[in-house]
Every structure is written in structure tokens, then in C-alpha cells.
Design a protein around this motif. Structure first.
Motif, short mmCIF file in Angstrom:
data_model
loop_
_atom_site.label_atom_id
_atom_site.label_comp_id
_atom_site.label_asym_id
_atom_site.label_seq_id
_atom_site.Cartn_x
_atom_site.Cartn_y
_atom_site.Cartn_z
N HIS A 64 0.82 -1.21 0.00
CA HIS A 64 0.00 0.00 0.00
C HIS A 64 0.86 1.26 0.00
O HIS A 64 0.32 2.38 -0.12
CB HIS A 64 -0.92 0.01 1.21
N MET A 65 2.17 1.11 0.12
CA MET A 65 3.06 2.27 0.18
C MET A 65 4.15 2.23 -0.88
O MET A 65 4.61 3.28 -1.34
CB MET A 65 3.69 2.37 1.57
N CYS A 66 4.61 1.06 -1.25
CA CYS A 66 5.70 0.96 -2.21
C CYS A 66 5.66 -0.41 -2.86
O CYS A 66 4.94 -1.31 -2.43
CB CYS A 66 7.05 1.21 -1.54
N GLY A 67 6.47 -0.57 -3.91
CA GLY A 67 6.53 -1.85 -4.59
C GLY A 67 7.53 -1.80 -5.73
O GLY A 67 8.08 -0.74 -6.06
N MET A 68 7.73 -2.94 -6.35
CA MET A 68 8.63 -2.99 -7.51
C MET A 68 8.04 -2.24 -8.69
O MET A 68 8.74 -1.97 -9.67
CB MET A 68 8.92 -4.45 -7.87
N GLY A 340 -2.16 9.55 2.88
CA GLY A 340 -1.41 9.18 2.69
C GLY A 340 -0.88 8.56 1.78
O GLY A 340 -0.73 8.38 0.87
N GLY A 341 -0.32 9.04 1.84
CA GLY A 341 0.28 8.72 0.54
C GLY A 341 0.91 7.34 0.53
O GLY A 341 0.94 6.62 1.51
N GLY A 342 1.44 7.05 -0.68
CA GLY A 342 2.00 5.72 -0.82
C GLY A 342 3.50 5.77 -1.00
O GLY A 342 4.01 5.55 -2.10
N THR A 343 4.23 6.03 0.07
CA THR A 343 5.68 6.21 -0.01
C THR A 343 6.31 5.66 1.27
O THR A 343 5.71 5.74 2.34
CB THR A 343 6.04 7.70 -0.16
N ASN A 362 4.95 4.42 -4.34
CA ASN A 362 3.85 4.18 -5.27
C ASN A 362 3.18 5.47 -5.67
O ASN A 362 2.32 5.47 -6.54
CB ASN A 362 2.76 3.31 -4.62
N ALA A 363 3.46 6.56 -4.98
CA ALA A 363 2.77 7.85 -5.03
C ALA A 363 1.55 7.80 -4.14
O ALA A 363 1.61 8.19 -2.97
CB ALA A 363 2.43 8.30 -6.44
#
Length: 539
Positions: A64-68, A340-343, A362-363
Motif C-alpha cells: 500500500h506504500m511501495c513496490g517494484m 497518505g500517501g504511498g511512499t 507508489n505515489a
């Protein structure tokens, strides 16, 4: 040691601990990820290995915050990086060859579509960022660095409260079966076979295993013409010259535009010139940091784009002029005449004194809500930073990087020694929060727990998102945490600010982390309790 802020009625205290790490230390939004990083340090890896291991683990545990499917930026200082300045990496992706702003405008779009549209997803740069960092500075074999993340994905991990709360937002999004159908509650085990397979491919074949493998082929299918093979063949990570400002007796470094880090530097320069004091309980402290951030942010709409001259935005005469606009008794931006963001953020250090300040994103939460079929990887929506205004310097177009809110920060002393690694998530509020962290560390002299646990403010607009804060400067309201000093709200209102005391909000005021390097002791760090599961873990 721990820092506990004063609590008002209905407030939440973010209890934060300072952890010493003479042999290495990792601070991140998730204890499991921090432990992955320290496991790599114990195995003989350095701070870069630890940062990559932590980052990779976070792509598994915090989708929900970051990924490949997202982007990455980083700064590295210390042994092996050269004595003059930190190494700075920009691994933010570029729009595909099919990017067509006229088509979006013809469809009636005035801004980039944030959800359900692959056109808001530049080719993700995260994996290229890992590989470029590791290729230049890593010590352990890549397979060993990624092994903790693979294990978490294959064996499963306890679902965090925030992930469990947000998973229903993916209902109806094609390709998210492993997340949506799991139906997990907080604390229940979640396995992620898709990302595990992607990580194994990267460990075995490097870039070819990801951009040239299953992920790349499926991305081309999902893009339906947005991307071509040459877009995936083009390296997405660049070593760039760091942007630096001398402020408060230190040198503060960040990634140059397209990163928004220049706004944090400008805010610090304005605050210093405006006479920011050392007492954060004084409402004048809140007022001056708010004004400094707002005046720096005036450059955001048209001044932040790939290729912008960041040095011009922090030139002394420019900062002098902005600081001269500050009125200690009244906010200056009462109308638009000044037009919130997705970082996740993480920092890591090792026993040799190398430090890494890394941010990955992820933005917006799960990105653009487009999954690359069969891979378990969601695509970011950093493309929302593009403009659809014809001729705008950040106009959406093939091969372009969008303006980024990502603002990783690194601080050195005048003699070049490493002083601090810091950063946060938070969309447009990142640079506002970095300014407050720098002020508490370098002016007030707080220790890491106090810096991270202290109350914060962020700017918002009525009905806006956390990615369009700078579009209407006169419309800002100042949101303050409920445990802020009692003097803040009346003091800000007396100066003409619109103020809102926020209800408990674990995502609305950033998830910041900090490692400080005292001149006379071991590194010490703190992770943000606002993330609920964040941790600073020492070797």
C-alpha cells in the motif's frame, strides 16, 4: 532513550525511542523490513546492501506504500563514496513511448487521471535503482541481499493494521487476487508468491530477469501501447550531482529536480534568514516554518520539472528576497498575488560509517490501481505529477520524468563528515516535514527520538489531495497534531492562518525516520511511531 510528547484531550502520543547502533542501524516503516536490513549487515553486508534488503522487504510487506512497480531515489555517503560529496541516485521512471497528452485532453482530462489508468504509470525505476546501487557499492551477492524479502513473500508475514485496513480499496482491481482474495485481518499471515517470483528472477538474472522477463512482457500487455520494448531496455537509474545548501552550520543535500527536495532546502534557507528560533513551543516557531515552507512552495507549480536548475531555486539572492517577505506577526499569503500517501523512507548505516538515505514510492497508496497481470506487482501513479497544460515544462510526454514529491535528505558537517540521514513519506507535505525535522535537529538540538516524536504541522487545501497543495497558496489551512503545544493554534490564528487541529491520524503527518551521527559517539536513530509498526533496529 524515549521521547514522549505532551498529550492534550483526545490526542495521541507518538512514543519514540532513540536506538544506538555502533555496528550498524536500520530505520524503516516496518520492523520486519528493518530486521531484514540488519540481518544482511550481520552477514557482512554494508549499508547499501542493508538499504536494498530493507527496501525489497518493504515491497513485500507494504504494497500500500511501495513496490517494484514504483520509483526510488537515494543518497549515499561515507567510505567508498569519495570524500567530496554524497553519491546521488535518481531512479525515477520515464513515461512510455505511447504517452500522448493530446489524447488525454481530447478525452476531457485537465489533469492526469490518478486511478485505473496505466497512462499515469511511467516505467517503474525501483528495481533499476536497486541494481545500480548494488552494482557500484554493494558488498554481498545480490541473491543474499534479496533473500530476506523472498523468505517473507514465500513463507508469509503478519499483515499490518494499515495494510489490512486499506486492502478493501483493491476490490475490483484486476490482477490483485493474492491480496484481495486473501481476506486477511491485521496480524494474520499473508503470502505473496508473485513478488517472490519477481525477486528470484532479479536475483538470478538481474535487469534481464525483471524488465526483460515476465514482468516486462506483462507490463507491455497491460500498457496496450503505452510502452514499447525500448522503453524497458532503457536504464532508468542515473547518478546525478547532488543539490546542496549551506544552512544552520551544515551542508544539507538532496536529489535535484525532478525531485521536490529543492523546496525543503529553500524552506530551510528562508527560515534561517527569517530568524527561526530554537524553541518549537513558541508559536513564532510554527509560524516561521509554515511561512518558509509556503514561500518555498511558490516555485512548485512551474519551477519543478526534469532539467530545472535547482541551484537557481536556492540561490542566495532568491532566498534573501523570499525571507524579506516574511512578517513575524502576519502570514503574507492571504491572496494569490504571489502566486497518505504511498511512499516509504528508510535510512541505514553500517559499522564503517557508510550511510544511505533512500525513498521509494507508489505515489498514492496502491498507485494507479493497475496491476501487472500474474506478477502481484501494482504500478505506481507518479505520472500524476505531469501537467496537461500545453507547453508546460512538465507536460506529459514520451520519455519524460514527472515532478516528484520524493525528498530524501542527507546532512554533512563543514569538514565533509556525515551528520544525519532523514526523510519521510507524505506527498506534497514531505518538504514541509523535512524542514521541521531539520530545524529540530540543527537549531533546537533535539535527539532523534525527540525530533521524530515531536508534534508536526502540514498544509492542506479545502477538498484537495496531498498532491496539489501548491496550486492555490492562498487556500492553505494549517493542520496541526493534537499533541502540539497549546500555544500553536491561537498563535497561528492571531497571525492570520486558518488552523485545524487534526484528529489522531497515523498517516497524515508523515512517517519520518532519522539516523544522527554525533561527533563524539555512535550513530543513533529513531523510527516513526506514526507508522504503527516502524522500528529502528541495531545490529
Amino acid at each position: 532513550m524515549a521521547a514522549r510528547s505532551a498529550v492534550g484531550e483526545g490526542a495521541v502520543t507518538w512514543e519514540t525511542k532513540t536506538v544506538e547502533g555502533p555496528d550498524g542501524l536500520v530505520c524503516s516503516v516496518d520492523r520486519l523490513a528493518s530486521e531484514a536490513g540488519t540481518a544482511v549487515l550481520r552477514a557482512g553486508g554494508n549499508a547499501v546492501d542493508a538499504a536494498i534488503a530493507t527496501s525489497a522487504a518493504l515491497t513485500v510487506t507494504t504494497p500500500h506504500m511501495c513496490g517494484m512497480g514504483g520509483d526510488l531515489m537515494a543518497l549515499v555517503a561515507g567510505p567508498g563514496t569519495g570524500p567530496a560529496q554524497p553519491l546521488v541516485l535518481n531512479a525515477s521512471g520515464r513515461a512510455g513511448s505511447g504517452a500522448d497528452p493530446d489524447r488525454l485532453r481530447a478525452e476531457g482530462h485537465r489533469t492526469m487521471p490518478p486511478l485505473g489508468d496505466v497512462r499515469s504509470a511511467p516505467v517503474p525505476g525501483c528495481v533499476d535503482g536497486w541494481l545500480t546501487l548494488h552494482g557500484r557499492l554493494g558488498r554481498l551477492p545480490l541473491a543474499e541481499v534479496l533473500a530476506p524479502a523472498v523468505e517473507l513473500a514465500e513463507r508469509g508475514f503478519p499483515t499490518s493494521p494499515m495494510l489490512a485496513f486499506l486492502l478493501p480499496k483493491l476490490a475490483g482491481v484486476t490482477g490483485c487476487d493474492e491480496l484481495v482474495e486473501a481476506g486477511v485481518a491485521a496480524g494474520e499471515s499473508l503470502r505473496r508468491p508473485g513478488p517472490a517470483r519477481m525477486l528470484r528472477a532479479i536475483a538470478a538474472e538481474g535487469r534481464a530477469g525483471f524488465y526483460g522477463g515476465e514482468f516486462g512482457e506483462r507490463l507491455l500487455e497491460a500498457g496496450a501501447g503505452e510502452y514499447l520494448h525500448e522503453d524497458l531496455d532503457r536504464p532508468l537509474a542515473d547518478w546525478v550531482e547532488g543539490l546542496v545548501l549551506e544552512v544552520w552550520g551544515h551542508r544539507v543535500w538532496t536529489v535535484p529536480p525532478n525531485s521536490a527536495g529543492v523546496l525543503a532546502l529553500a524552506g530551510a534557507g528562508i527560515a534561517e534568514r527569517a530568524g527561526l528560533g530554537a524553541d518549537p513551543d513558541d508559536p513564532a516557531w510554527a509560524h516561521l516554518t509554515v511561512e518558509a515552507a509556503r514561500l518555498a512552495g511558490l516555485d512548485r507549480p512551474r519551477g519543478l520539472f526534469e532539467g530545472a536548475d535547482g541551484r537557481e531555486l536556492i540561490a542566495s539572492d532568491r532566498l534573501d528576497a523570499r525571507a524579506a517577505m516574511v512578517d513575524p506577526q502576519r502570514t503574507v499569503l492571504r491572496d494569490d498575488r504571489y502566486a497518505g500517501g504511498g511512499t516509504i523512507y528508510l535510512c541505514a548505516t553500517d559499522g564503517d560509517g557508510m550511510g544511505v538515505s533512500l525513498i521509494q514510492s507508489n505515489a498514492k497508496e496502491f498507485g494507479c490501481h493497475v496491476a501487472v497481470p500474474g506478477t502481484g506487482v501494482l504500478l505506481h501513479n507518479r505520472g500524476i505529477g505531469f501537467s496537461l497544460e500545453p507547453g508546460h515544462p512538465a507536460e506529459y510526454g514520451p520519455g519524460r520524468r514527472p515532478p516528484h514529491t520524493l525528498s530524501p535528505t542527507l546532512v554533512t558537517r563543514p569538514n565533509g563528515s556525515l551528520r544525519a540521514l532523514l526523510g519521510t513519506m507524505g506527498g506534497d507535505s514531505q518538504t514541509q516535514l523535512v524542514l521541521q525535522l531539520l530545524a529540530r535537529l540543527l537549531v533546537t538540538g533535539d535527539d532523534p527520538a525527540a525530533v521524530i516524536g515531536a508534534p508536526r504541522w502540514v498544509l492542506g487545501t479545502e477538498g484537495g489531495t496531498n498532491f496539489n497543495v501548491w496550486e492555490q497558496p492562498a487556500g492553505h489551512r494549517v493542520r496541526i497534531e493534537a499533541h502540539a503545544p497549546a500555544s500553536w493554534r491561537p498563535g497561528l490564528e492571531e497571525r492570520g492562518h486558518r488552523v485545524e487541529t487534526a484528529r489522531p491520524d497515523p498517516a497524515g503527518f508523515g512517517h519520518a525516520h532519522l539516523i544522527d551521527f554525533p561527533a563524539d559517539g555512535p550513530p543513533r536513530g529513531a523510527a516513526d511511531a506514526r507508522s504503527l509498526i516502524g522500528a529502528a533496529v541495531a545490529v
